[in-house]
Design a protein around this motif. Structure first.
Motif, mmCIF file in Angstrom:
data_model
loop_
_atom_site.group_PDB
_atom_site.id
_atom_site.type_symbol
_atom_site.label_atom_id
_atom_site.label_comp_id
_atom_site.label_asym_id
_atom_site.label_seq_id
_atom_site.Cartn_x
_atom_site.Cartn_y
_atom_site.Cartn_z
ATOM 1 N N LEU A 162 0.864 -1.175 0.000
ATOM 2 C CA LEU A 162 0.000 0.000 0.000
ATOM 3 C C LEU A 162 0.897 1.221 0.000
ATOM 4 N N THR A 163 0.636 2.144 -0.926
ATOM 5 C CA THR A 163 1.400 3.394 -0.967
ATOM 6 C C THR A 163 0.471 4.566 -0.657
ATOM 7 N N ILE A 164 0.852 5.351 0.327
ATOM 8 C CA ILE A 164 0.124 6.568 0.670
ATOM 9 C C ILE A 164 0.953 7.750 0.184
ATOM 10 N N TRP A 165 0.362 8.546 -0.693
ATOM 11 C CA TRP A 165 1.065 9.678 -1.292
ATOM 12 C C TRP A 165 0.744 10.950 -0.521
ATOM 13 N N LYS A 166 1.806 11.627 -0.055
ATOM 14 C CA LYS A 166 1.648 12.837 0.749
ATOM 15 C C LYS A 166 2.467 13.976 0.152
ATOM 16 N N ASP A 167 2.247 15.192 0.677
ATOM 17 C CA ASP A 167 3.010 16.346 0.195
ATOM 18 C C ASP A 167 4.273 16.559 1.016
ATOM 19 N N VAL A 168 4.760 15.504 1.691
ATOM 20 C CA VAL A 168 6.051 15.526 2.392
ATOM 21 C C VAL A 168 6.874 14.366 1.836
ATOM 22 N N GLU A 169 8.153 14.337 2.147
ATOM 23 C CA GLU A 169 9.021 13.323 1.550
ATOM 24 C C GLU A 169 8.868 11.950 2.192
ATOM 25 N N GLY A 170 8.165 11.860 3.293
ATOM 26 C CA GLY A 170 7.965 10.600 3.994
ATOM 27 C C GLY A 170 7.555 10.888 5.421
ATOM 28 N N VAL A 171 7.735 9.906 6.307
ATOM 29 C CA VAL A 171 7.417 10.096 7.719
ATOM 30 C C VAL A 171 8.600 10.767 8.404
ATOM 31 N N MET A 172 8.318 11.845 9.100
ATOM 32 C CA MET A 172 9.355 12.584 9.816
ATOM 33 C C MET A 172 9.284 12.248 11.315
ATOM 34 N N ASN A 173 10.361 12.518 12.028
ATOM 35 C CA ASN A 173 10.357 12.261 13.470
ATOM 36 C C ASN A 173 9.626 13.358 14.250
ATOM 37 N N ALA A 174 9.234 14.433 13.557
ATOM 38 C CA ALA A 174 8.516 15.539 14.188
ATOM 39 C C ALA A 174 7.892 16.379 13.089
ATOM 40 N N ASP A 175 6.952 17.198 13.473
ATOM 41 C CA ASP A 175 6.313 18.106 12.526
ATOM 42 C C ASP A 175 7.332 19.176 12.109
ATOM 43 N N ASN A 199 6.959 21.852 10.679
ATOM 44 C CA ASN A 199 6.465 23.207 10.897
ATOM 45 C C ASN A 199 6.682 23.671 12.328
ATOM 46 N N LYS A 200 6.953 22.715 13.231
ATOM 47 C CA LYS A 200 7.170 23.053 14.644
ATOM 48 C C LYS A 200 8.604 22.797 15.091
ATOM 49 N N PHE A 201 9.296 21.902 14.386
ATOM 50 C CA PHE A 201 10.656 21.540 14.769
ATOM 51 C C PHE A 201 11.568 21.671 13.551
ATOM 52 N N THR A 202 12.477 22.614 13.599
ATOM 53 C CA THR A 202 13.362 22.853 12.456
ATOM 54 C C THR A 202 14.372 21.722 12.260
ATOM 55 N N ASP A 203 14.558 20.881 13.292
ATOM 56 C CA ASP A 203 15.524 19.787 13.185
ATOM 57 C C ASP A 203 14.863 18.462 12.809
ATOM 58 N N ALA A 204 13.630 18.507 12.325
ATOM 59 C CA ALA A 204 12.927 17.280 11.938
ATOM 60 C C ALA A 204 13.680 16.558 10.824
ATOM 61 N N VAL A 205 13.726 15.216 10.908
ATOM 62 C CA VAL A 205 14.445 14.420 9.910
ATOM 63 C C VAL A 205 13.536 13.306 9.401
ATOM 64 N N LEU A 206 13.855 12.816 8.200
ATOM 65 C CA LEU A 206 13.118 11.715 7.608
ATOM 66 C C LEU A 206 13.458 10.409 8.315
ATOM 67 N N LEU A 207 12.441 9.559 8.504
ATOM 68 C CA LEU A 207 12.637 8.216 9.037
ATOM 69 C C LEU A 207 12.489 7.230 7.873
ATOM 70 N N PRO A 208 13.585 6.696 7.338
ATOM 71 C CA PRO A 208 13.505 5.843 6.141
ATOM 72 C C PRO A 208 12.752 4.538 6.366
ATOM 73 N N GLU A 209 12.857 3.987 7.590
ATOM 74 C CA GLU A 209 12.198 2.726 7.914
ATOM 75 C C GLU A 209 11.548 2.820 9.280
ATOM 76 N N LEU A 210 10.388 2.185 9.414
ATOM 77 C CA LEU A 210 9.702 2.109 10.700
ATOM 78 C C LEU A 210 9.018 0.755 10.803
ATOM 79 N N SER A 211 8.812 0.300 12.021
ATOM 80 C CA SER A 211 8.055 -0.918 12.251
ATOM 81 C C SER A 211 6.581 -0.588 12.404
ATOM 82 N N TYR A 212 5.735 -1.587 12.187
ATOM 83 C CA TYR A 212 4.304 -1.400 12.421
ATOM 84 C C TYR A 212 4.066 -0.871 13.841
ATOM 85 N N ALA A 213 4.741 -1.490 14.819
ATOM 86 C CA ALA A 213 4.518 -1.135 16.223
ATOM 87 C C ALA A 213 4.874 0.319 16.490
ATOM 88 N N GLU A 214 5.988 0.770 15.911
ATOM 89 C CA GLU A 214 6.410 2.160 16.146
ATOM 90 C C GLU A 214 5.396 3.143 15.591
#
Length: 417
Positions: free
Chosen positions: A218-231, A233-248
């Motif tokens: 399943l691919t979910i298309w968003k206007d961001v590059e992927g899942v970030m560790n923080a928003d 817009n609120k955290f200037t140091d937010a980074v992309l998380l390339p891999e995550l587990s279902y549980a996380e």
């Protein structure tokens, strides 16, 4: 078989709808394409439902007319050959809402909310389907209300998976590769009343299709590059998380991260179907892959939930807060559809942090007053940091008053003003 889901931000303009077509043209296999409402349409429809239920019938009709004009304009700029046919289909959907708005409310608010708000996904999917056909793609529109059967718990309907599976399978029978365009977020009762699956529930709808079809992914298309560790817009140091587990991802969603709808993961995890979160703007970016793989060494995951309230509940006779009072509270929250974000118990008191829902909080105060002294603090925020040992706590709380702190080995939460 793949399932693609396009969110509202991916459909907010003519150019973005054309980008949907560009992404799909890269595929050469049968797919289910789940469509959300365009842009801020759901918010606009919520205002229509509010006006109608509050007795402001003309305001409701005027607000809905703006939504009609917006969708007709989009279709006009996007379509040529299929415009007239599409306009007829849109008008038919407009009528579904307008006949209701000319009536007077006699049922509960949640029922009318679902009948009005569900139209957003239907309108957008009709336009997207017409555009795909006009550009030569083999697209077929499906009304998801004919497929996904739910109970009548309006605004948070539960899906009958067995019925839905039986309705879905016979529909996907075209021999040639076909894009089946349908809607997220909505379903229907056995009495053909529209229901919604919870705010932002289009992700969940896509996961249902992926599960029942045994999709490759399943691919979910968003206007961001992927899942970030923080928003970002609120955290200037937010980074992309390339891999995550279902549980996380489930944990992140539970604590309020605007990542994936909380219900989305279970149907995927049950069949080991990977979830890809990709950039709609730049499809070449790798995005984030969510799977059963256990991912270690994650950076701190930071979530701020605003518009929070803190309930201070103290036993009236200073007796210990034991099993019976807690069962009473949980039953009360379930009855009102409230989900605590944090609960902390003491000897004679309980503190509960939750989203501010004024009408329902009043009901909590009245119902609980026979067991507890009830005090409510409003205008608060909840800051959650997972993997806080890797940082992330400092900064947000500077100059803030912390009212409640809860900490485990991996997660820390602060309620502050």
């Amino acid at each position: 078989m793949k399932v693609y889901k396009f969110g509202g931000a991916s459909l907010g303009s003519v150019d973005r709808i054309k980008q949907v077509g560009s992404i799909l043209r890269q595929e050469q296999q049968t797919m289910v394409v789940v469509i959300s409402a365009m842009g801020k349409t759901t918010n606009a429809l919520e205002k229509v439902a509010d006006a109608f239920y509050n007795g402001n019938q003309q305001d409701a009709l005027n607000l809905f007319n703006l939504i009609k004009e917006s969708h007709i304009t989009t279709a006009k700029y996007l379509l040529v050959k299929t415009y007239n046919k599409t306009l007829d289909e849109l008008e038919s959907l407009f009528t579904e809402v307008e006949w209701l708005l000319h009536d007077k409310p006699v049922k509960e608010y949640d029922y009318y909310y679902d009948q009005v708000v569900c139209i957003g996904e239907l309108l957008s999917s009709v336009i997207v389907n017409a555009y795909l056909q006009e550009t030569g793609l083999n697209a077929q529109w499906l009304d998801v209300r004919d497929i996904i059967r739910t109970d009548d718990h309006f605004r948070d309907a539960q899906v009958d998976f067995e019925f839905t599976r039986d309705r879905l399978t016979p529909l996907l029978i075209n021999a040639s590769p076909t894009f089946y365009v349908t809607q997220g977020f909505i379903g229907s009762t056995d009495e053909n009343e529209s229901t919604t699956l919870g705010r932002e529930g289009s992700d969940y709808s896509a996961a249902i299709f992926a599960n029942l079809l045994g999709a490759d992914n399943l691919t979910i298309w968003k206007d961001v590059e992927g899942v970030m560790n923080a928003d970002p817009n609120k955290f200037t140091d937010a980074v992309l998380l390339p891999e995550l587990s279902y549980a996380e991802v489930i944990e992140m969603s539970y604590y309020g991260a605007q990542v994936i709808h909380p219900k989305t993961i279970k149907p995927l995890q049950n069949k080991g179907i990977p979830l890809l979160v990709k950039s709609f703007i730049n499809p070449a970016l790798p995005g984030t892959v969510i799977s059963k793989k256990n991912v270690k060494g994650l950076p701190p995951v930071k979530v701020i939930k605003e518009n929070q309230v803190l309930l201070h509940l103290t036993s009236l006779d200073y007796s210990f807060v034991g099993e019976a009072p807690m069962i009473f509270l949980y039953n009360l929250f379930a009855e009102l559809g409230l989900k605590p974000n944090l609960i902390q118990t003491g000897a004679i008191g309980v503190q509960v942090c939750m989203d501010d829902k004024p009408g329902k909080l009043d009901q909590v105060a009245v119902s609980a007053s026979g067991v507890f002294d009830v005090q409510i603090e409003k205008g608060l925020s909840l800051y959650t940091v997972r993997h806080y040992a890797n940082g992330g706590v400092n900064g947000v709380l500077e100059g803030r008053q912390v009212l409640l702190l809860q900490q485990t080995v991996d997660t820390v939460q602060y309620v502050y003003r």
